[in-house]
Design an enzyme around this catalytic site. Structure first.
Site, PDB file in Angstrom:
ATOM      1  N   ARG A   1       0.845  -1.190   0.000  1.00 62.01           N
ATOM      2  CA  ARG A   1       0.000   0.000   0.000  1.00 62.01           C
ATOM      3  C   ARG A   1       0.881   1.241   0.000  1.00 62.01           C
ATOM      4  O   ARG A   1       1.867   1.327   0.748  1.00 62.01           O
ATOM      5  CB  ARG A   1      -0.938   0.011   1.224  1.00 62.01           C
ATOM      6  CG  ARG A   1      -2.112  -0.958   1.120  1.00 62.01           C
ATOM      7  CD  ARG A   1      -3.032  -0.552  -0.014  1.00 62.01           C
ATOM      8  NE  ARG A   1      -4.210  -1.402  -0.158  1.00 62.01           N
ATOM      9  CZ  ARG A   1      -4.304  -2.451  -0.965  1.00 62.01           C
ATOM     10  NH1 ARG A   1      -3.237  -2.814  -1.677  1.00 62.01           N
ATOM     11  NH2 ARG A   1      -5.421  -3.136  -1.071  1.00 62.01           N
TER      12      ARG A   1
ATOM     13  N   GLU B   1      -4.435   7.230  -5.105  1.00 63.30           N
ATOM     14  CA  GLU B   1      -4.564   6.538  -6.386  1.00 63.30           C
ATOM     15  C   GLU B   1      -5.861   6.931  -7.090  1.00 63.30           C
ATOM     16  O   GLU B   1      -6.921   6.921  -6.460  1.00 63.30           O
ATOM     17  CB  GLU B   1      -4.518   5.029  -6.168  1.00 63.30           C
ATOM     18  CG  GLU B   1      -3.162   4.552  -5.640  1.00 63.30           C
ATOM     19  CD  GLU B   1      -3.047   3.042  -5.536  1.00 63.30           C
ATOM     20  OE1 GLU B   1      -4.038   2.327  -5.814  1.00 63.30           O
ATOM     21  OE2 GLU B   1      -1.948   2.565  -5.189  1.00 63.30           O
TER      22      GLU B   1
ATOM     23  N   HIS C   1      -0.548   0.030  -9.879  1.00 62.93           N
ATOM     24  CA  HIS C   1      -1.216  -0.897  -8.957  1.00 62.93           C
ATOM     25  C   HIS C   1      -1.818  -2.088  -9.705  1.00 62.93           C
ATOM     26  O   HIS C   1      -2.996  -2.412  -9.534  1.00 62.93           O
ATOM     27  CB  HIS C   1      -2.287  -0.170  -8.138  1.00 62.93           C
ATOM     28  CG  HIS C   1      -2.580  -0.863  -6.826  1.00 62.93           C
ATOM     29  ND1 HIS C   1      -3.130  -0.222  -5.747  1.00 62.93           N
ATOM     30  CD2 HIS C   1      -2.403  -2.160  -6.424  1.00 62.93           C
ATOM     31  CE1 HIS C   1      -3.284  -1.070  -4.740  1.00 62.93           C
ATOM     32  NE2 HIS C   1      -2.844  -2.258  -5.129  1.00 62.93           N
TER      33      HIS C   1
END
Length: 330
Positions: free
Chosen positions: A236, A265, A284
């Site tokens: 994360r 994000e 990601h």
């Protein structure tokens, strides 16, 4: 009871969709990274009984707006986008698809490590620009280096297996993992983050984001790492103080970083990382492979129907088990 499952994202693997349809349910999808207000509106309009959480935040207001909601099932393992306490207060279990994407994310972590340490992107860019940079080039051999694993869950274990094949020494810190996890993988166990950082030629992050781990990698902790070391993050983005990371790379204390996650994000178009060639970034997608999507999607959907049908679910799949117990719902 409604037969609708809300998916907070534009798609779900075909195998998972088939599982939904086999149970006589349908899915409704929000746009990618929808705002919480949009997710809440979808829940109200669809009267969904379950959510597959992919993108966007499911906060207390979202949960309060969904009177029919019975279960939230994460499409993956990171649940920092879900208000676990608010869900527990309403007796709503939050499930994780534990281990389903571990191989894909581990492969991506190793890819980021190799791409960063071997300087693949700047060398490729230079060659395309007409430069032949072999004279004077001095690369780094990874064999014999120490890979420090922060956390020893399923993804870290798969990462360690691949790293051992490359000849890296493994050291790890995880106060919640059993000694067997360390012994089976041949990982030297240390008893503190400080001790881990001191040995980290490459630090690979594999821990959840919570109040205790937020920005655990900051100016002070980076200073404890060896000069010329690297950081890889497929966990994360909030684990890292991004300003401190950038400063450490620019000063040369860190030789580079490979990142698949970010504090916000998607990150801003003018994020300062984009101007630093020693930071390799991906959006990601470590766990976004055909194989992992099928496993994660099916596991997330299977958990929903286990809850709706009153079947037993393994305790380690609950992200909010202790909070449910505390609230009197278990």
């Amino acid at each position: 009871m409604s037969k609708t499952i809300l998916v907070t994202g534009p798609d779900l693997a075909p195998a998972a969709q088939e599982l939904v349809q086999t149970h006589g349910f349908e899915t409704v999808h929000t746009p990618a990274y929808a705002a919480s207000e949009v997710i809440a509106d979808f829940l109200v309009k669809t009267d969904a009984v379950a959510v597959v959480s992919r993108m966007g935040r499911i906060d207390a207001n979202v949960i309060a707006s969904a009177p029919s909601l019975k279960v939230i099932s994460k499409h993956g393992v990171g649940v920092d986008n879900i208000d676990l306490a608010a869900a527990a207060q309403k007796g709503i279990p939050v499930l994780k698809a534990t281990g389903a994407n571990a191989i894909s994310v581990a492969e991506h972590a190793i890819t980021l490590m190799l791409t960063t340490v071997k300087r693949i992107l700047p060398l490729d860019s230079g060659l395309r620009a007409g430069k032949w940079e072999k004279p004077g080039f001095k690369g780094v051999e990874l064999a014999g280096s120490t890979l420090a694993l922060m956390g020893l869950g399923a993804i870290a274990q798969e990462t360690g297996k691949i790293a051992k094949g490359l000849g890296l020494k493994l050291v790890g810190y995880d106060p919640f993992a059993s000694q067997d996890c360390f012994d089976e993988l041949g990982v030297e166990r240390v008893d503190s983050l400080t001790a881990l950082l001191a040995q980290a030629d490459i630090l690979s992050l594999h821990c959840p984001l919570n109040d205790q781990t937020r920005q655990m990698i900051n100016e002070e902790s980076i200073r404890l790492m060896p000069e010329g070391s690297y950081i890889v993050n497929t966990a994360r983005g909030g684990l890292i103080d991004e300003d401190a990371l950038l400063a450490a790379v620019q000063s040369g204390h860190l030789a580079g970083a490979g990142l698949d996650t970010f504090a916000t994000e998607p990150p801003a178009a003018d994020h300062p990382f984009w101007q630093e060639p020693r930071i390799v970034s991906t959006p990601h997608i470590g766990g976004v492979t055909h194989q992992a999507n099928a496993r994660v999607g099916c596991e997330a959907v299977r958990g929903i129907f286990q809850i709706l049908d009153g079947e037993a679910v393994a305790k380690d799949r609950y992200a909010n088990w202790a909070l449910l117990v505390e609230a009197g719902h278990r």
